[in-house]
Design an enzyme around this catalytic site. Structure first.
Site, mmCIF file in Angstrom:
data_model
loop_
_atom_site.group_PDB
_atom_site.id
_atom_site.type_symbol
_atom_site.label_atom_id
_atom_site.label_comp_id
_atom_site.label_asym_id
_atom_site.label_seq_id
_atom_site.Cartn_x
_atom_site.Cartn_y
_atom_site.Cartn_z
ATOM 1 N N ARG A 53 0.841 -1.193 0.000
ATOM 2 C CA ARG A 53 0.000 0.000 0.000
ATOM 3 C C ARG A 53 0.877 1.244 0.000
ATOM 4 O O ARG A 53 1.727 1.410 0.880
ATOM 5 C CB ARG A 53 -0.894 0.010 1.235
ATOM 6 N N ASP A 55 0.973 5.319 0.455
ATOM 7 C CA ASP A 55 0.169 6.301 1.183
ATOM 8 C C ASP A 55 -0.371 7.377 0.251
ATOM 9 O O ASP A 55 0.018 7.486 -0.911
ATOM 10 C CB ASP A 55 1.018 6.972 2.263
ATOM 11 N N TYR A 115 12.027 1.391 -2.633
ATOM 12 C CA TYR A 115 11.455 2.735 -2.698
ATOM 13 C C TYR A 115 12.549 3.737 -3.060
ATOM 14 O O TYR A 115 13.706 3.587 -2.668
ATOM 15 C CB TYR A 115 10.830 3.133 -1.367
ATOM 16 N N ARG A 202 9.498 7.700 4.710
ATOM 17 C CA ARG A 202 9.432 9.155 4.829
ATOM 18 C C ARG A 202 10.069 9.643 6.127
ATOM 19 O O ARG A 202 10.680 10.722 6.165
ATOM 20 C CB ARG A 202 7.978 9.614 4.718
#
Length: 270
Positions: A53, A55, A115, A202
């Protein structure tokens, strides 16, 4: 006679206008758009799951999803790809459709995900939605030293936000690779791991920027991984903006059709 068909989809999307990948009540999501397009195309209910998932506001260069549908029609992957794209909004694109084994599961079968986070060192007129512009000068060497400390098996409890959908997920994550590169006016942070916690990347980026600003030492990141962060480390408050984050690739065991990654870099160097 109808039969269950399983397809593996690889998608790219601009997450700016979406409340993330996962379907939610009364929210516009990428998975919701894909389901609507698929059920219109097949004229049947479909089962869809993604590799992970993303965000709200986070993008993907190569999200992987499985699609299961019971249909009597012959399934031609290229026709399916075109049919889905004809029905999807312009900021979501299916870049590949492949037949998959009946047992294939996009999330459960994935063995790692990568990522990418983009930090811009200058103001940009065209890439605001896809970077975090940090005005102050950053010490990239110090950031690189800190990033290297992420590799290995660590407890990332200090870097997660509580995920009500997955409250029991392990905070122990095996990071296979983590590093920083500079391309023009972009500082690129990449991290590959067994799995990721909600907002983990993040928050790592937020700490790395603090290191780059000289407000933290690389060793402070390691102390946070060891559960020894001191009071000055407000990691949650330092969460980097969603705009710079991309799901870049997903890796599967070789028999399950191996790695899927972006075919091109997200945006040219500035």
């Amino acid at each position: 006679m109808s039969q269950v068909t399983v397809l593996r989809l690889t998608l790219e999307y601009d997450g700016t206008k979406y409340s993330g990948w996962q379907e939610q009540i009364n929210a516009r999501t990428v998975m919701g758009q894909l389901r609507t397009a698929a059920e219109e195309l097949f004229e049947a209910k479909v089962d869809i799951q993604g590799s992970g998932r993303t965000d709200a506001g986070v993008h993907a260069l190569a999200q992987v999803a499985h699609l299961r549908v019971k249909t009597t029609r012959p399934v031609r992957p290229e026709q399916i790809r075109r049919g889905l794209n004809d029905r999807l909004p312009s900021d979501v694109c299916v870049i590949e459709v492949e037949p998959a084994p009946p047992e294939f599961h996009a999330r459960h079968d994935a063995i790692s995900r990568t990522y990418l986070y983009q930090i811009s060192t200058r103001r940009t007129a065209f890439m605001k939605k896809y970077v975090w512009w940090v005005k102050e000068e950053l010490d990239v060497a110090a950031m690189s030293r800190a990033a290297a400390m992420l590799v290995g098996r660590h407890d990332f409890a200090a870097f997660r936000a509580l995920d009500p959908a997955r409250p029991d997920i392990s905070t122990v994550v095996v990071v296979q690779a983590a590093g920083i590169e500079v391309e023009g006016n972009l500082i690129l942070f990449r991290i590959s791991a067994s799995h990721f916690l909600w907002r983990m990347v993040r928050r790592i980026v937020g700490v790395l920027v603090k290191v780059g600003l000289g407000e933290l030492r690389p060793e402070d990141l390691l102390r946070a991984l060891e559960g020894k962060a001191d009071a000055k480390m407000d990691i949650a408050a330092w969460t980097a903006p969603a705009s710079g984050l991309f799901l870049e690739s997903v890796e599967y065991p070789a028999p399950k059709m191996a790695k899927r990654s972006a075919r091109t870099k997200p945006y040219p160097s500035m």
